[in-house]
Design an enzyme around this catalytic site. Structure first.
Site, short mmCIF file in Angstrom:
data_model
loop_
_atom_site.label_atom_id
_atom_site.label_comp_id
_atom_site.label_asym_id
_atom_site.label_seq_id
_atom_site.Cartn_x
_atom_site.Cartn_y
_atom_site.Cartn_z
N LYS A 114 11.85 -63.26 87.84
CA LYS A 114 12.58 -62.73 86.69
C LYS A 114 12.68 -63.87 85.68
CE LYS A 114 14.70 -58.89 85.40
NZ LYS A 114 14.52 -57.49 85.80
N ASP A 154 12.99 -55.96 80.19
CA ASP A 154 14.30 -55.73 80.82
C ASP A 154 15.26 -55.60 79.63
OD1 ASP A 154 15.81 -55.85 83.57
OD2 ASP A 154 17.02 -57.12 82.29
P1 NDP Z 1 18.01 -51.98 77.36
O1 NDP Z 1 18.14 -53.27 76.64
O2 NDP Z 1 16.99 -51.00 76.91
O3 NDP Z 1 19.41 -51.22 77.39
C1 NDP Z 1 20.55 -51.80 77.94
C2 NDP Z 1 21.72 -50.89 77.70
O4 NDP Z 1 22.86 -51.38 78.39
C3 NDP Z 1 22.11 -50.82 76.24
O5 NDP Z 1 22.68 -49.56 76.00
C4 NDP Z 1 23.15 -51.93 76.14
O6 NDP Z 1 24.05 -51.80 75.05
C5 NDP Z 1 23.87 -51.76 77.44
N1 NDP Z 1 24.44 -53.06 77.84
C6 NDP Z 1 23.79 -54.23 78.03
N2 NDP Z 1 24.65 -55.20 78.35
C7 NDP Z 1 25.85 -54.62 78.35
C8 NDP Z 1 27.16 -55.09 78.63
N3 NDP Z 1 27.37 -56.39 78.96
N4 NDP Z 1 28.18 -54.21 78.56
C9 NDP Z 1 27.95 -52.89 78.25
N5 NDP Z 1 26.75 -52.40 77.98
C10 NDP Z 1 25.73 -53.24 78.04
O7 NDP Z 1 17.78 -52.37 78.90
P2 NDP Z 1 17.23 -51.48 80.09
O8 NDP Z 1 17.61 -50.06 79.90
O9 NDP Z 1 15.80 -51.82 80.28
O10 NDP Z 1 18.02 -52.09 81.33
C11 NDP Z 1 19.26 -51.55 81.79
C12 NDP Z 1 19.49 -51.99 83.23
O11 NDP Z 1 18.42 -51.50 84.06
C13 NDP Z 1 19.51 -53.50 83.47
O12 NDP Z 1 20.40 -53.79 84.54
C14 NDP Z 1 18.09 -53.80 83.91
O13 NDP Z 1 17.99 -55.02 84.67
C15 NDP Z 1 17.81 -52.58 84.76
N6 NDP Z 1 16.40 -52.28 85.00
C16 NDP Z 1 15.53 -52.07 83.97
C17 NDP Z 1 14.21 -51.75 84.23
C18 NDP Z 1 13.25 -51.39 83.15
O14 NDP Z 1 12.13 -50.96 83.48
N7 NDP Z 1 13.58 -51.53 81.89
C19 NDP Z 1 13.70 -51.72 85.61
C20 NDP Z 1 14.72 -51.86 86.62
C21 NDP Z 1 16.00 -52.17 86.31
P3 NDP Z 1 23.89 -52.74 73.76
O15 NDP Z 1 22.69 -52.24 73.06
O16 NDP Z 1 25.15 -52.56 73.01
O17 NDP Z 1 23.73 -54.15 74.29
#
Ligand code: NDP
Length: 441
Positions: A114, A154
């Protein structure tokens, strides 16, 4: 672990694994004899580097970049890049550690890694994002490669960032290879990769329900986040006849009692992916929906209080604590399936298990994203592209295999129906056996 006592998230991830694999270590003394756990918790390689870049006003910023190459026993390092101001070594190590076992569960040959940077993309122009990605790749390029280490997206790293990172890698190496996944369709990407994590989470949820003779149809679901994972979790729930009641971002959440249907989801995708707006704008467009601003002083998240059947946290780590878990149980939720990585705190997980609430752990439930990344690598290597149906069919089959593997691994240790134990045991055994086969390296 005594080496890094301050790495809270990393200790949490390791603690969660160790708590469930003790019976395996007892039955297989060779793992202890060969110090498999001691070796697993020390990354094979950690790279940290300076990322200097210039903003649109000509001011210079310096961020810190990371790549933690955790374990390559079963394949080249594979795992996403996260751009978020909270990024530090503990968070990247926890994510890399989880990735090792998740990748092991996918049935594909991928090790775990990562990376990322403590860079905040919010409010930055396209040109600033491009310069940051180029500066980041100016160092990362010498550590990665299609047979060495293949990063992906991510939090904060989506299609736009992968494009800028890939362009810079290609220029520096003078090579067009599948060094990153999540690429655009015209230049080596795979159909269904954007959808894969979210769709996979819902296939896993549906498999958990099917195992108990139920379906998603008619189920009311609470979803958090509104990024890549949350959007496609919501899309697949709607396609399978469920109702999505909520979504969120770091500013707050929306609750739509009528359900966030396909056309409302299109609004959210445009809002988030094109305008990069805030989730609160949903309730301006759909005034019947409730918007509740985030209140960090509360100590719990009101999103998890609405009456529902299922909860799918898909935002970030530790977003669901014991108080939230108690609220979910009181609201009637009988199934929690993790879309984000480690979204539930250890206390919340213990509560779910005590209460008999079905719990799908991230490393099994959200493995669909990296699985389709593995399929993207296969297509790149063969220089072919599979159809949507082909990739989605393979994704669905992989998620069902992971579901079955978790149940079988748990049952082999007398822990019937315990998905958390099953995922940890199955993920661990495959990597541990490969480490034994390959000797002390
Ligand atoms: P994105 O950046 O596309 O979206 C993240 C979302 O979570 C946004 O809505 C963001 O809001 C919110 N968020 C992030 N940090 C915080 C926080 N501290 N408090 C509240 N809301 C928060 O990321 P992904 O959708 O790709 O990833 C989401 C999760 O899924 C992560 O844990 C990631 O590690 C996991 N994941 C992702 C994969 C992928 O293929 N993308 C694969 C496997 C796991 P805001 O825009 O306001 O920051």
């Amino acid at each position: 672990l005594r080496r890094d006592p301050e790495q809270r998230e990393f200790h949490q991830a390791v603690g969660e694994l160790l708590a469930t694999i003790r019976p395996v270590l007892d039955r297989h003394p060779e793992y202890r004899r060969h110090a498999v756990v001691e070796r697993l918790v020390e990354p094979e390689r950690m790279i940290m580097f300076r990322v200097p870049w210039m903003d649109d006003q000509g001011a210079i910023h310096v961020n810190r970049g990371y790549r933690v190459e955790m374990n390559s026993a079963i394949g080249p390092y594979k795992g996403g890049l996260r751009f978020h101001p909270s990024v530090n070594l503990s968070i990247i190590k926890f994510l890399a550690f989880e990735q090792v076992f998740k990748n092991s569960l996918t049935t594909l040959a991928m090790g775990g890694a990562k990376g990322g940077a403590d860079f905040d993309p919010k409010g930055r122009s396209d040109a600033e994002i491009m310069r940051f990605c180029q500066a980041f790749m100016a160092e990362l390029f010498r550590h990665i490669g299609e047979d060495t280490d293949v990063p992906a997206g991510d939090i904060g790293v989506g299609a736009r960032e992968i494009g800028y990172l890939f362009g810079m890698y290609k220029k520096l190496q003078n090579k067009f290879t599948g060094v990153l996944t999540g690429k655009g369709l015209a230049w080596g990407g795979s159909l269904i990769r954007p959808e894969a994590t979210g769709y996979g989470v819902v296939y896993f949820t549906a498999a958990m329900l099917a195992h108990r003779g139920e379906t998603l149809a008619g189920k009311r679901c609470l979803v958090s986040g509104s990024g890549n994972v949350a959007q496609f979790v919501a899309e697949k729930i709607v396609q399978m006849g469920g109702t999505v009641l909520s979504l969120s971002d770091s500013s707050g959440h929306i609750y739509d009692e009528e359900g966030i249907d396909a056309s409302k989801l299109e609004f959210i995708k445009t809002l988030k992916n094109i305008h990069r707006g805030r989730i609160g704008e949903y309730s301006e467009r759909y005034p019947h929906a409730l918007y509740v601003a985030a209140n960090p002083t509360l100590g719990w998240n009101p999103l998890w209080r609405y009456p529902a059947d299922c909860a799918l946290p898909a935002a970030t780590q530790n977003e669901l604590n014991l108080a939230d878990a108690q609220h979910l149980a009181a609201a009637g939720v009988r199934l929690v399936c993790e879309g984000a990585n480690m979204p539930s705190t250890p206390e919340a997980i213990a509560f779910f298990r005590d209460q008999g609430i079905l719990f799908g752990p991230a490393k099994a439930a959200n493995a669909g994203g990296v699985a389709v990344s593995g399929l993207e690598m296969a297509q790149d290597a063969m220089r072919i592209s599979w159809s949507r149906e082909e990739v989605e069919g393979r994704l669905r089959a992989i998620m069902h295999t992971i579901h079955r593997t978790c149940l079988e691994a748990a049952a082999a240790y007398g822990l019937e129906g315990d998905y958390l134990a099953g995922a940890n045991i199955a993920g661990f055994v495959k990597v541990a056996d490969a480490m034994l086969d390959q000797g002390l390296v």
